[in-house]
Design an enzyme around this catalytic site. Sequence first.
Site, mmCIF file in Angstrom:
data_model
loop_
_atom_site.group_PDB
_atom_site.id
_atom_site.type_symbol
_atom_site.label_atom_id
_atom_site.label_comp_id
_atom_site.label_asym_id
_atom_site.label_seq_id
_atom_site.Cartn_x
_atom_site.Cartn_y
_atom_site.Cartn_z
ATOM 1 N N CYS A 193 -0.415 3.189 -2.471
ATOM 2 C CA CYS A 193 1.372 3.430 -2.046
ATOM 3 C C CYS A 193 1.474 4.141 -1.191
ATOM 4 O O CYS A 193 1.129 5.452 -1.100
ATOM 5 C CB CYS A 193 1.676 4.199 -3.697
ATOM 6 S SG CYS A 193 3.181 4.335 -3.754
ATOM 7 N N ASN A 231 4.519 5.560 -0.164
ATOM 8 C CA ASN A 231 5.307 6.439 -0.656
ATOM 9 C C ASN A 231 4.499 7.684 -1.476
ATOM 10 O O ASN A 231 4.842 8.656 -1.478
ATOM 11 C CB ASN A 231 6.567 6.204 -1.451
ATOM 12 C CG ASN A 231 7.576 5.341 -0.494
ATOM 13 O OD1 ASN A 231 7.843 5.845 0.238
ATOM 14 N ND2 ASN A 231 7.872 4.297 -1.147
ATOM 15 N N ASN A 280 -3.253 -3.642 -0.418
ATOM 16 C CA ASN A 280 -2.745 -4.449 -1.435
ATOM 17 C C ASN A 280 -1.833 -5.580 -0.796
ATOM 18 O O ASN A 280 -1.274 -5.616 0.040
ATOM 19 C CB ASN A 280 -1.583 -3.567 -2.264
ATOM 20 C CG ASN A 280 -0.661 -2.625 -1.614
ATOM 21 O OD1 ASN A 280 -0.590 -3.045 -0.436
ATOM 22 N ND2 ASN A 280 0.124 -1.951 -2.232
ATOM 23 N N HIS A 291 0.980 -8.566 -0.244
ATOM 24 C CA HIS A 291 2.373 -8.597 0.396
ATOM 25 C C HIS A 291 2.929 -9.914 0.713
ATOM 26 O O HIS A 291 2.170 -10.553 1.315
ATOM 27 C CB HIS A 291 2.929 -7.520 1.147
ATOM 28 C CG HIS A 291 2.546 -6.108 0.842
ATOM 29 N ND1 HIS A 291 3.656 -5.476 0.120
ATOM 30 C CD2 HIS A 291 1.538 -5.282 1.031
ATOM 31 C CE1 HIS A 291 3.124 -4.247 -0.224
ATOM 32 N NE2 HIS A 291 1.912 -3.948 0.405
ATOM 33 N N GLU A 294 8.137 -4.913 -6.639
ATOM 34 C CA GLU A 294 6.660 -4.407 -6.834
ATOM 35 C C GLU A 294 5.830 -4.803 -8.056
ATOM 36 O O GLU A 294 6.355 -4.945 -9.145
ATOM 37 C CB GLU A 294 6.691 -2.863 -6.760
ATOM 38 C CG GLU A 294 6.942 -2.171 -5.570
ATOM 39 C CD GLU A 294 6.551 -1.027 -5.269
ATOM 40 O OE1 GLU A 294 5.355 -0.730 -5.245
ATOM 41 O OE2 GLU A 294 7.289 0.080 -4.879
ATOM 42 N N CYS A 301 9.175 1.151 -0.990
ATOM 43 C CA CYS A 301 7.657 0.666 -0.919
ATOM 44 C C CYS A 301 7.051 1.046 0.333
ATOM 45 O O CYS A 301 7.440 0.215 1.418
ATOM 46 C CB CYS A 301 7.534 -0.676 -1.523
ATOM 47 S SG CYS A 301 5.880 -1.085 -1.459
ATOM 48 N N THR A 303 3.890 0.691 1.754
ATOM 49 C CA THR A 303 3.015 -0.356 2.017
ATOM 50 C C THR A 303 3.762 -1.591 2.407
ATOM 51 O O THR A 303 3.611 -2.426 3.303
ATOM 52 C CB THR A 303 2.000 -0.493 1.023
ATOM 53 O OG1 THR A 303 2.504 -0.991 -0.293
ATOM 54 C CG2 THR A 303 1.022 0.427 1.042
ATOM 55 N N GLY A 304 4.860 -1.942 1.561
ATOM 56 C CA GLY A 304 5.787 -3.251 1.898
ATOM 57 C C GLY A 304 6.517 -2.904 3.112
ATOM 58 O O GLY A 304 6.686 -3.767 3.885
#
Length: 279
Positions: free
Chosen positions: A73, A75, A162, A164, A213, A222, A224-225
């Site tokens: 994550c 953030n 992760n 996406h 998410e 997000c 990683t997003g």
Amino acid sequence: MKFTKMHGCGNDYIYVDGSREHISTEDKPEVVRRLSDRHFGIGGDGVIFINPSTEADFEMEMYNADGSRAEMCGNGIRCVAKYVYDKKLTEKKKISIISAGKIKHLCLAIQDKKVILVKVNMGEPEFSSEKVPVLSSKEQVIDEPITVRGKEYRMTCVSMGNPHAVVFVDDVENLEIEKIGPYFENHEWFPKRTNTEFVKVLDRNTVQMRVWERGTGETLACGTGACATVAACIQNGLTEEQVTVKLLGGDLEIFWNRNENHIYMTGPASHVFDGEITI
């Protein structure tokens, strides 16, 4: 149990010092679900345990609001950095944090003896379909069609530790994300489910993004997003390497250093309150 509520651009989690608060691995999913509930618990997008580590300065053990484990994550990891520095668990302004076996390196910006901004080396974006993972006969899914609820979208799939799916749209503000988000998340092409970013390119250095998410639903940001979004933008020739990602909860600065193939994320980390709850 003592806890701290923090957020990065509105992406809020409950932070727990795992060296002091001991909850069994079997009990954690149910505890996380109860704590994350915004009506009957503390409320948050999930729970992050900050643990000792022999491989890095600290470990981030992250759970989504539904109790499922998550690998990373963006953030959240910035808030972990603020937590450990502000609470004097470290005096270092450059630290390492391991999550799901992968180590990230962070640089802390300090003002009045508190962390205000964190720059994170988020590592290499991964486009391999097998490693995202996304079920596809193609080695990479770049600007490929996907049909959700009878409508065709174009998506680019990226892993930042992760999964996406980055989907480019003409309008993010009026997007009915709560209707289509679950269908993307649980689409049969994603064996581990997926996070989905809906993105409008504003110019060569600015994009607007909303995110659904995995295991949580729509969040205000997000990390990683945002990284996956910029990687997808560049792969599709839509932006430069330095991009401001505008999210519902604020802005993140993302830079893909193509020479070393690492993505850097810079953004705020904010303390909300400390508390104690019986579990």
